[in-house]
Design a protein around this motif. Structure first.
Motif, PDB file in Angstrom:
ATOM      1  N   ASP A 305      66.805  -1.434 -20.661  1.00 13.23           N
ATOM      2  CA  ASP A 305      66.153  -2.735 -20.557  1.00 13.23           C
ATOM      3  C   ASP A 305      64.932  -2.728 -19.655  1.00 13.23           C
ATOM      4  OD1 ASP A 305      68.135  -4.161 -22.175  1.00 13.23           O
ATOM      5  OD2 ASP A 305      69.493  -3.707 -20.518  1.00 13.23           O
ATOM      6  N   TYR A 306      64.876  -1.793 -18.720  1.00  8.84           N
ATOM      7  CA  TYR A 306      63.672  -1.689 -17.897  1.00  8.84           C
ATOM      8  C   TYR A 306      63.480  -0.256 -17.431  1.00  8.84           C
ATOM      9  CZ  TYR A 306      66.487  -1.919 -13.512  1.00  8.84           C
ATOM     10  OH  TYR A 306      67.376  -1.682 -12.487  1.00  8.84           O
ATOM     11  N   ARG A 336      60.079  -2.676 -23.663  1.00  5.59           N
ATOM     12  CA  ARG A 336      61.004  -3.104 -22.628  1.00  5.59           C
ATOM     13  C   ARG A 336      60.223  -3.385 -21.351  1.00  5.59           C
ATOM     14  NH1 ARG A 336      63.775  -4.336 -26.246  1.00  5.59           N
ATOM     15  NH2 ARG A 336      65.960  -3.781 -26.609  1.00  5.59           N
ATOM     16  N   HIS A 337      60.895  -3.938 -20.336  1.00  4.50           N
ATOM     17  CA  HIS A 337      60.186  -4.276 -19.109  1.00  4.50           C
ATOM     18  C   HIS A 337      59.774  -3.022 -18.350  1.00  4.50           C
ATOM     19  CE1 HIS A 337      61.521  -8.733 -18.481  1.00  4.50           C
ATOM     20  NE2 HIS A 337      60.886  -8.528 -19.625  1.00  4.50           N
ATOM     21  N   LEU A 338      58.591  -3.094 -17.762  1.00  2.22           N
ATOM     22  CA  LEU A 338      58.055  -2.011 -16.948  1.00  2.22           C
ATOM     23  C   LEU A 338      57.746  -2.546 -15.562  1.00  2.22           C
ATOM     24  CD1 LEU A 338      56.804   0.822 -16.527  1.00  2.22           C
ATOM     25  CD2 LEU A 338      54.656  -0.127 -17.434  1.00  2.22           C
ATOM     26  N   TYR A 339      58.323  -1.902 -14.544  1.00  6.57           N
ATOM     27  CA  TYR A 339      57.999  -2.167 -13.157  1.00  6.57           C
ATOM     28  C   TYR A 339      57.516  -0.851 -12.560  1.00  6.57           C
ATOM     29  CZ  TYR A 339      61.671  -5.504 -14.555  1.00  6.57           C
ATOM     30  OH  TYR A 339      62.447  -6.397 -15.259  1.00  6.57           O
ATOM     31  N   ILE A 340      56.742  -0.903 -11.506  1.00  6.07           N
ATOM     32  CA  ILE A 340      56.183   0.305 -10.905  1.00  6.07           C
ATOM     33  C   ILE A 340      56.908   0.631  -9.608  1.00  6.07           C
ATOM     34  CG2 ILE A 340      54.116   1.365  -9.921  1.00  6.07           C
ATOM     35  CD1 ILE A 340      54.020   0.985 -12.977  1.00  6.07           C
ATOM     36  N   GLY A 341      57.312   1.897  -9.453  1.00  2.40           N
ATOM     37  CA  GLY A 341      57.954   2.362  -8.232  1.00  2.40           C
ATOM     38  C   GLY A 341      56.926   2.935  -7.267  1.00  2.40           C
ATOM     39  N   ARG A 368      49.507  -5.219 -10.884  1.00  2.00           N
ATOM     40  CA  ARG A 368      49.497  -6.598 -11.377  1.00  2.00           C
ATOM     41  C   ARG A 368      48.421  -6.824 -12.437  1.00  2.00           C
ATOM     42  NH1 ARG A 368      50.239 -10.456  -5.992  1.00  2.00           N
ATOM     43  NH2 ARG A 368      52.537 -10.440  -5.972  1.00  2.00           N
ATOM     44  N   SER A 369      47.361  -6.024 -12.411  1.00  2.00           N
ATOM     45  CA  SER A 369      46.274  -6.197 -13.384  1.00  2.00           C
ATOM     46  C   SER A 369      46.618  -5.641 -14.761  1.00  2.00           C
ATOM     47  CB  SER A 369      45.003  -5.515 -12.872  1.00  2.00           C
ATOM     48  OG  SER A 369      45.083  -4.097 -13.003  1.00  2.00           O
ATOM     49  N   LEU A 370      47.699  -4.860 -14.855  1.00  2.00           N
ATOM     50  CA  LEU A 370      48.076  -4.216 -16.115  1.00  2.00           C
ATOM     51  C   LEU A 370      48.956  -5.145 -16.941  1.00  2.00           C
ATOM     52  CD1 LEU A 370      48.819  -0.650 -14.709  1.00  2.00           C
ATOM     53  CD2 LEU A 370      46.755  -1.422 -15.893  1.00  2.00           C
ATOM     54  N   ARG A 371      48.668  -5.201 -18.207  1.00  2.00           N
ATOM     55  CA  ARG A 371      49.291  -6.206 -19.075  1.00  2.00           C
ATOM     56  C   ARG A 371      50.800  -6.098 -19.149  1.00  2.00           C
ATOM     57  NH1 ARG A 371      47.499  -7.641 -25.281  1.00  2.00           N
ATOM     58  NH2 ARG A 371      49.181  -9.120 -25.696  1.00  2.00           N
ATOM     59  N   ASN A 372      51.336  -4.890 -19.208  1.00  2.00           N
ATOM     60  CA  ASN A 372      52.771  -4.721 -19.450  1.00  2.00           C
ATOM     61  C   ASN A 372      53.595  -4.515 -18.182  1.00  2.00           C
ATOM     62  OD1 ASN A 372      52.576  -4.921 -22.305  1.00  2.00           O
ATOM     63  ND2 ASN A 372      51.805  -2.825 -22.384  1.00  2.00           N
ATOM     64  N   VAL A 373      52.948  -4.456 -17.029  1.00  2.00           N
ATOM     65  CA  VAL A 373      53.678  -4.280 -15.770  1.00  2.00           C
ATOM     66  C   VAL A 373      54.142  -5.646 -15.274  1.00  2.00           C
ATOM     67  CG1 VAL A 373      53.520  -3.546 -13.367  1.00  2.00           C
ATOM     68  CG2 VAL A 373      52.438  -2.176 -15.168  1.00  2.00           C
ATOM     69  N   LYS A 374      55.422  -5.732 -14.963  1.00  2.00           N
ATOM     70  CA  LYS A 374      56.013  -7.018 -14.573  1.00  2.00           C
ATOM     71  C   LYS A 374      56.567  -7.010 -13.158  1.00  2.00           C
ATOM     72  CE  LYS A 374      57.246  -8.035 -19.382  1.00  2.00           C
ATOM     73  NZ  LYS A 374      56.155  -9.002 -19.584  1.00  2.00           N
TER      74      LYS A 374
END
Length: 506
Positions: A305-306, A336-341, A368-374
């Motif tokens: 899911d992410y 699916r959701h993408l977050y950055i580590g 935050r400027s990237l479309r798919n990063v949440k």
């Protein structure tokens, strides 16, 4: 405005209020919408990295340290804690599938005093503050040292045929079907017994390569099924992790459809030199080729899911550049959701290119400027307790000043949006409302978002489990005439339509 936890008023003693005010750009002509952004922190238990600080703490000391961690991150605006609950074939919760962790009590197999369940405590305290608890497990690591004394009920002792010794450590062989089944049952039990928001697995599948060592799984490779006879050992290993992820996903969602499944892989999937689909990097290790984790496939297949890629390099690194990698993951995780580590442990460290005090701010703003990063996650808790270029203040006073809900996942919901609240009114200094008709407000209380806007443009939001809100100086953005609306937030973080507008004077 800083985060505040307000005491429940007399009409809501059965509820715990956890309020966090926020300010952001208005998107509604009456009150703005609640922002959504994943804001997570890893809390590692292995070798006592983050919690507990020592292996000899009393139950009260364990609780105190946990509360200090939770409060710190609540104050900074975090909405997710990723807690390591199964560090090395053991557990920080009661289970018949693994012994109690040595990192918890000082001796593997020894339970905390008085029947204390650390995981339940963490879950309960996080829920009080509207923080999600993601249960982080290391499935295939059996022991950090091959010489460790393991209890009689440790799976590695019960089933020595499951174990591969490699580079001084013990690993469960992913190629053995019984291993995958056992680990799936570990996950199933966690989801069934605890009100966690997610199961989380990091980058450890097959071990990182070590010079001079061979992962001795030739016996299980030779025993592979007829359908797998055509596979090389490398493709077969990837097939094993594929099967585990698919089986774990099915088990999670069969138990509780709303519980999420997340992976935080090594930050480079493949180098472009090895695969035209790969990133413009020169990493010596990749998730696909060396750890046998095809995370991009797992996301595209909908098994997870992410994804939180561990992009633990700076924006000035040459071989593996944060900006290039964040862009690559943004372009390749679209289902699916993408977050950055973020590797905050490198701040003020000895590694090159980490001397810019604005590095983390630039990373977060670029993400935050990237479309798919949440959203973002930070490794790890302890590095918020030292000199870190004022990262705590940056989050609390600026980047995370506004409250944010964890992004909802529409594919997990399979149900209608929550119904709005009823009968919003203001009487005797209290704002009250009724839960939607038919809502379960006892077994799994709903959360509510209180939206406040004044005629001068000041706005704030609060998240609470109570159906009573008391306007006072610490909750209201100024004085004068106010517009109040309330919405319902369910277990999946879906938010209902706002209520009718209530106008008050304060």
């Amino acid at each position: 405005m800083k985060l505040r936890i307000l005491k429940p008023c007399a009409l809501s003693l059965l509820f715990v209020l956890a309020f966090h005010p926020a300010f952001s750009e208005s998107t509604d002509n009456r009150t703005r919408q609640l922002p959504v952004e994943f804001r997570g922190v890893w809390v590692a238990t292995v070798t006592n990295i983050d919690w507990p600080s020592k292996r000899t703490l009393s139950v009260e000391e364990l609780k105190k340290e946990a509360l200090n961690i939770i409060e710190l991150h609540h104050k900074m605006g975090m909405n997710t804690i990723i807690l390591q609950v199964r560090p090395s074939g053991d557990a920080i919760y009661p289970t018949n599938l693994a012994p109690w962790s040595v990192y918890l009590t000082g001796k593997q197999g020894n339970a905390p005093e008085g029947g204390f369940d650390p995981l339940k405590f963490w879950v309960d305290e996080c829920k009080k503050r509207n923080i999600e608890l993601h249960a982080w497990i290391n499935p295939f690591r059996a022991s950090l040292h091959s010489t460790d004394s393991l209890t009689e009920n440790h799976p590695a002792r019960l089933h020595p045929e499951w174990v591969v010794e490699y580079n001084g450590k013990l690993y469960f062989d992913p190629g053995i079907p019984e291993v995958r089944h056992h680990l799936t049952e570990v996950i199933r039990e966690l989801v069934r017994n605890y009100d966690i928001a997610a199961i989380h697995i990091d980058d450890y599948f097959y071990p990182y390569p070590a010079t001079g060592f061979v992962f001795k799984d030739s016996a299980s490779y030779e025993a592979r099924s007829e359908e797998e006879r055509h596979l090389s050992i490398h493709d077969w290993r990837r097939s094993n992790t594929d099967k585990f992820i698919m089986e774990a996903s099915a088990a999670i969602h069969a138990e509780k459809a709303y519980v999420k499944f997340g992976i935080s892989p090594f930050g480079v999937w493949r180098n472009k030199s090895e695969d035209p689909r790969g990133s413009d990097t020169r990493a010596g290790v990749t998730s696909y080729d060396h750890l046998y984790a095809d995370v991009v496939k797992w996301a595209h297949q909908g098994w997870i899911d992410y994804v939180i890629p561990q992009i633990y390099w700076s924006s000035r690194d040459k071989a593996a550049n944060f900006l290039k990698l964040a862009q690559w993951w943004n372009d390749n995780i679209t289902d699916r959701h993408l977050y950055i580590g973020h590797g905050i442990y490198k701040i003020n460290g000895t590694q090159e290119n980490w001397d810019d005090p604005n590095e983390l701010k630039q990373q977060i703003l670029f993400s935050r400027s990237l479309r798919n990063v949440k959203g973002s996650a930070f490794y790890s808790h302890n590095h918020f307790l030292r000199k870190n270029n004022n990262l705590n203040q940056l989050l609390e006073d600026s980047l995370y000043r506004d409250i944010a809900a964890v992004p909802p996942m529409e594919w997990l919901q399979n149900k209608a949006r929550p119904e709005p609240v009823n009968n919003l009114k203001y009487k005797r200094g209290l704002i009250t409302w009724e839960a939607p008709r038919g809502a379960n407000t006892t077994g799994k209380p709903l959360r509510y978002v209180v939206y406040i806007a004044n005629e001068s443009g000041g706005e704030a939001e609060y998240i609470t489990r109570s159906r009573v809100f008391k306007p006072e100086s610490k909750t209201m953005p100024g004085r004068g005439r106010f517009t109040i609306q309330v919405a319902v937030m369910d277990a999946d973080n879906s938010i209902s339509e706002k209520s009718e507008v209530l106008k008050i004077r304060y």
